[in-house]
Design an enzyme around this catalytic site. Structure first.
Site, PDB file in Angstrom:
ATOM      1  N   LYS A  65       0.832  -1.207   0.000  1.00  8.99           N
ATOM      2  CA  LYS A  65       0.000   0.000   0.000  1.00  8.99           C
ATOM      3  C   LYS A  65       0.867   1.259   0.000  1.00  8.99           C
ATOM      4  CE  LYS A  65      -3.749   2.574   0.593  1.00  8.99           C
ATOM      5  NZ  LYS A  65      -3.325   3.813   1.213  1.00  8.99           N
ATOM      6  N   HIS A 120       2.136   1.722  -3.432  1.00  6.54           N
ATOM      7  CA  HIS A 120       0.997   2.253  -4.210  1.00  6.54           C
ATOM      8  C   HIS A 120       0.910   3.765  -4.027  1.00  6.54           C
ATOM      9  CE1 HIS A 120      -3.098   3.883  -4.138  1.00  6.54           C
ATOM     10  NE2 HIS A 120      -3.383   3.047  -5.117  1.00  6.54           N
ATOM     11  N   GLU A 146       1.347   6.841  -6.567  1.00 12.56           N
ATOM     12  CA  GLU A 146       0.272   7.842  -6.641  1.00 12.56           C
ATOM     13  C   GLU A 146       0.848   9.257  -6.577  1.00 12.56           C
ATOM     14  OE1 GLU A 146      -2.883   9.316  -3.345  1.00 12.56           O
ATOM     15  OE2 GLU A 146      -2.980   7.177  -3.825  1.00 12.56           O
TER      16      GLU A 146
END
Length: 471
Positions: free
Chosen positions: A184, A187, A191
């Site tokens: 995460k 991720h 982003e």
């Protein structure tokens, strides 16, 4: 007592939306928030879903209302609040139960909590949940870390509430301990980078080509029909096209240019340094957010030196060039993210499912993108290879890097800050330079510190130069 399938603590925006998602998928859920009024208001606004929601006013009441063995999801702020909730829950749970941290935890905290659980605490797992408020309510991307048996236990609920890509749930077991929260974090780092290169393209359109916000929005909307099709490009078009109902001005023209952050991108950059993994585009994006916060210094800088950005002649950068530059930049920042995941897998002995990670990101999360299907295919063929070298992406880069070079060089010469796009280009060039300039660094290190070096003409290490003892 009720027979709820699961309990949830923390009815902030994400916790409330996740609870409604769970209830909507047919599971009964007991909920608790430290502020009782929040629990009551949430239950009162749940409508038809209230029939599958059990509001609780104490943690003891929450546990009592969940069918044993109990599974309790934490949706509380990262750090001490998680440890506090674990401590409180431990008074009412035993080794047959399970605590699930679904917040934005640092994976090292998740590792620590998992070790404590194995040493006699309550079984624990950490999951990364991406998609914001909308995703939490209607289907997030879910990255699971923890024991395989914990995943099997929670899989019916997590797969049901996850986003679906062509019917396949975007919920995957990444590995033990903090693996889910690490994925995460990566991720979120990607982003940051994706958002930054889009913002840099917007800056060139606005300040270099004199496009107003509405015209910028039309460009992003057109790009969303091509290779750049993604959630972030889609919403960038909508953000740029929006007008303030109070003033009638474009929303972008009244939003202060200071970008907030919650720290996950910074965590990604820090861990990359620990692992020796170059994620230059992500690091540039994190630094750009830090720079954005220094508004007062930037204002002073413009007073001292004049505004940086200058107009770019019509033949300097085309819209097609900008689109191609973003394609190349996007591929490179994803390649860096997956290389970081590979480095973490080797360091922490995680068998991270690289192709499945790309598939988990196809729907529900913030970086969902049409490219992820092809990334999943490339990673399935070569899970430990750099994504840039996969045949499909290699050909794309050969086609689009020339535009990245034109955009970066022209933007920099006209005073436009493009830290992430420039970092992507430098990374690409570094990765195709067989003989770098690090031999000079090794010579310097040996000169001042006798650190030694390897030679190109013989095996072994620990060689020294003829400069003697200096420094």
């Amino acid at each position: 007592m009720s027979n709820a399938d699961v309990g949830l603590i923390g009815l902030g925006t994400m916790g409330a939306m996740l609870s409604l998602n769970i209830a909507e998928k047919g599971f009964k859920i007991a909920v608790y928030n430290r502020t009782t009024r929040v629990t009551r208001d949430f239950f009162g606004a749940a409508g038809e879903l209230a029939a599958r929601i059990v509001p609780c006013e104490t943690i003891e009441d929450l546990v009592a209302n969940v069918t044993p063995p109990h599974a309790i999801i934490l949706m509380v702020p990262a750090g001490d609040p998680v440890d506090q909730q674990i401590s409180e829950l431990s008074k009412f749970l035993d080794r047959s139960d399970l605590i699930v941290d679904a917040g934005n935890a640092n994976f090292r905290d998740t590792n620590r909590r998992s070790r404590a659980a194995r040493a006699g605490g309550i079984p624990f797992m950490g999951i990364g949940v991406s998609g914001g408020e909308e995703g939490a309510r209607h289907g997030p991307s879910i990255m699971v870390g923890g024991a395989a048996e914990s995943w099997q236990r929670m899989q019916p609920i997590l797969s049901a509430i996850a986003a679906k890509h062509e019917g396949t749930p975007c919920a995957t077991h990444m590995g033990p301990d903090g693996a889910g929260h690490f994925v995460k974090a990566v991720h979120n780092g990607i982003e940051y980078a994706d958002m930054q290169i889009i913002a840099e393209a917007y800056g060139i359109l606005r300040d270099g080509l004199s496009f107003d916000a509405e015209k910028c929005g039309a460009v992003f909307t057109n790009w969303n029909a091509g290779l750049l099709k993604s959630y972030l490009i889609e919403i960038s078009g909508k953000v740029a096209a929006a007008f303030d109902p109070e003033t009638g001005r474009a929303m972008l023209d009244i939003i202060e240019d200071k970008a907030d952050q919650k720290g996950t991108g910074r965590w990604t950059a820090i861990e990359a340094q620990h692992l020796g993994a170059p994620i230059t585009v992500i690091e540039a994006a994190v630094s750009a957010r830090n720079m954005s916060a220094l508004k007062h210094l930037r204002v002073d800088g413009e007073k001292h030196f004049g505004a940086a950005a200058q107009a770019i002649a019509n033949d300097g950068i085309t819209i097609a060039d900008l689109e191609s530059a973003l394609v190349a930049g996007k591929i490179i920042c994803y390649a860096q993210g997956f290389d970081l995941l590979d480095a973490a897998g080797r360091e922490f002995d995680w068998s991270l499912p690289m192709a499945a990670i790309a598939e988990t990101w196809r729907e529900g999360c913030i970086i969902r993108s049409a490219m992820l299907n092809d990334m999943a295919s490339a990673l399935r063929s070569a899970p430990e290879g750099n994504l840039m070298f996969a045949p499909y992406f290699s050909e794309l880069l050969k086609s689009h890097v020339p535009a990245l070079r034109r955009v970066s060089s022209r933007a920099l010469s006209a005073g436009h800050p493009v830290p992430a796009l420039a970092a992507a280009l430098s990374y690409f060039d570094s990765m195709r330079t067989a003989r770098s300039t690090a031999n000079m660094i090794q010579g310097q290190r040996d000169f001042f510190g006798a650190h030694g070096f390897e030679r190109v003409d013989r095996d072994g290490a620990g060689f020294h130069g003829p400069w003697g003892s200096h420094g």
